[in-house]
Design a protein around this motif. Structure first.
Motif, PDB file in Angstrom:
ATOM      1  N   GLU A 239       0.594  -1.262   0.114  1.00 11.64           N
ATOM      2  CA  GLU A 239       0.023   0.244   0.133  1.00 11.64           C
ATOM      3  C   GLU A 239       0.905   0.778  -0.291  1.00 11.64           C
ATOM      4  N   PHE A 240       0.166   2.382  -0.494  1.00 12.15           N
ATOM      5  CA  PHE A 240       1.183   3.763  -0.945  1.00 12.15           C
ATOM      6  C   PHE A 240       0.261   4.694  -0.141  1.00 12.15           C
ATOM      7  N   ALA A 241       1.177   5.947  -0.316  1.00 13.46           N
ATOM      8  CA  ALA A 241       0.291   7.505  -0.251  1.00 13.46           C
ATOM      9  C   ALA A 241       0.227   7.606  -1.679  1.00 13.46           C
ATOM     10  N   GLU A 242      -0.149   8.607  -2.401  1.00 10.70           N
ATOM     11  CA  GLU A 242       0.622  10.000  -3.234  1.00 10.70           C
ATOM     12  C   GLU A 242       0.677  10.963  -2.777  1.00 10.70           C
ATOM     13  N   LEU A 243       1.477  11.307  -2.436  1.00 10.20           N
ATOM     14  CA  LEU A 243       1.765  12.852  -1.654  1.00 10.20           C
ATOM     15  C   LEU A 243       2.825  14.205  -2.369  1.00 10.20           C
ATOM     16  N   ARG A 244       2.118  14.712  -2.848  1.00 16.46           N
ATOM     17  CA  ARG A 244       3.416  16.386  -2.951  1.00 16.46           C
ATOM     18  C   ARG A 244       4.784  16.284  -2.105  1.00 16.46           C
ATOM     19  N   GLY A 245       5.257  16.575  -3.087  1.00 23.53           N
ATOM     20  CA  GLY A 245       6.756  17.101  -2.135  1.00 23.53           C
ATOM     21  C   GLY A 245       7.302  18.113  -1.551  1.00 23.53           C
ATOM     22  N   ALA A 246       6.174  18.746  -1.798  1.00 23.78           N
ATOM     23  CA  ALA A 246       5.699  20.392  -0.664  1.00 23.78           C
ATOM     24  C   ALA A 246       4.795  19.969   0.256  1.00 23.78           C
ATOM     25  N   ARG A 247       4.495  18.701   0.712  1.00 24.91           N
ATOM     26  CA  ARG A 247       3.480  18.681   1.829  1.00 24.91           C
ATOM     27  C   ARG A 247       4.765  17.726   2.395  1.00 24.91           C
ATOM     28  N   LEU A 248       5.075  17.017   2.165  1.00 26.84           N
ATOM     29  CA  LEU A 248       6.197  16.032   2.734  1.00 26.84           C
ATOM     30  C   LEU A 248       7.535  16.945   3.776  1.00 26.84           C
ATOM     31  N   LEU A 249       7.814  17.779   2.663  1.00 32.90           N
ATOM     32  CA  LEU A 249       8.886  18.834   3.558  1.00 32.90           C
ATOM     33  C   LEU A 249       7.805  19.742   3.894  1.00 32.90           C
ATOM     34  N   ASP A 250       7.105  20.201   3.618  1.00 33.84           N
ATOM     35  CA  ASP A 250       6.936  21.385   4.638  1.00 33.84           C
ATOM     36  C   ASP A 250       5.936  20.831   5.942  1.00 33.84           C
ATOM     37  N   GLU A 251       5.015  19.719   5.460  1.00 30.28           N
ATOM     38  CA  GLU A 251       3.993  19.231   6.840  1.00 30.28           C
ATOM     39  C   GLU A 251       4.697  18.076   7.886  1.00 30.28           C
ATOM     40  N   VAL A 252       5.090  17.580   6.613  1.00 28.72           N
ATOM     41  CA  VAL A 252       5.330  15.794   7.332  1.00 28.72           C
ATOM     42  C   VAL A 252       6.534  16.169   7.811  1.00 28.72           C
ATOM     43  N   VAL A 253       7.506  16.022   7.175  1.00 31.11           N
ATOM     44  CA  VAL A 253       8.599  16.784   8.429  1.00 31.11           C
ATOM     45  C   VAL A 253       8.935  17.374   9.641  1.00 31.11           C
TER      46      VAL A 253
ATOM     47  N   ALA B 231      14.675  15.756   9.656  1.00 30.40           N
ATOM     48  CA  ALA B 231      14.357  14.315   8.950  1.00 30.40           C
ATOM     49  C   ALA B 231      13.981  14.995   7.311  1.00 30.40           C
ATOM     50  N   GLY B 232      14.050  14.385   6.564  1.00 31.54           N
ATOM     51  CA  GLY B 232      14.457  14.482   4.872  1.00 31.54           C
ATOM     52  C   GLY B 232      13.309  13.334   4.552  1.00 31.54           C
TER      53      GLY B 232
END
Length: 149
Positions: free
Chosen positions: A83-97, A104-105
């Motif tokens: 299973e996987f999620a499809e996420l924008r890179g901006a969301r990973l860097l700005d919200e998840v990290v 984290a990176g």
């Protein structure tokens, strides 16, 4: 996943020494990446004192990772569905990290040594508040923060 192809092309250019780092970062931030899910969360790995969210430019790159995991760690899971999620890179860097609570990176296409790319927790990539080199950076334990004694 056409967006993944554009990102993979930018990564290839950068690795060949002809890319533009800012264009690569922009493509990553705009693009969608596939992030495997495990235990109700995003797949991450610890390396070099950094927690890396593992993302992939397309299903082929994710399949290479899954195959490598099966080969190296769990041959019995060969038929397992990922299973996987499809996420924008901006969301990973700005919200998840920033929510991870540790440096984290994002690591992209880690099963492809010639096509991988890392977006480390530094100023200009992640929010300044969580960048390890920013004004608010906290020196690692046992460090004097680079000051001469």
């Amino acid at each position: 996943m056409a967006e993944g192809t554009a990102l993979a092309d930018r990564i290839a250019d950068q690795r060949a020494g002809v890319g533009d780092p800012q264009a690569l970062l922009g493509e990553f931030r705009r693009g969608l990446v596939l992030v495997p899910l495990v235990g109700g969360g995003l797949w991450t790995a610890e390396f070099g004192g950094v927690r890396w969210v593992c993302g992939f430019t397309d299903e082929v790159a994710l399949a290479r990772f899954a195959q490598e995991r099966v080969f190296a760690h769990d041959a019995g899971a060969a038929g397992r569905s990922w299973e996987f999620a499809e996420l924008r890179g901006a969301r990973l860097l700005d919200e998840v990290v920033p929510t991870m609570g540790v440096p984290a990176g994002v690591a992209v296409n880690i099963a492809d040594p010639e096509g991988s790319m890392f977006f480390p927790p530094v100023t200009g990539i992640v929010p300044d508040a969580v960048a390890v080199d920013g004004e608010n950076a906290v020196p690692p334990r046992g460090s004097d923060g680079g000051r001469e004694l």
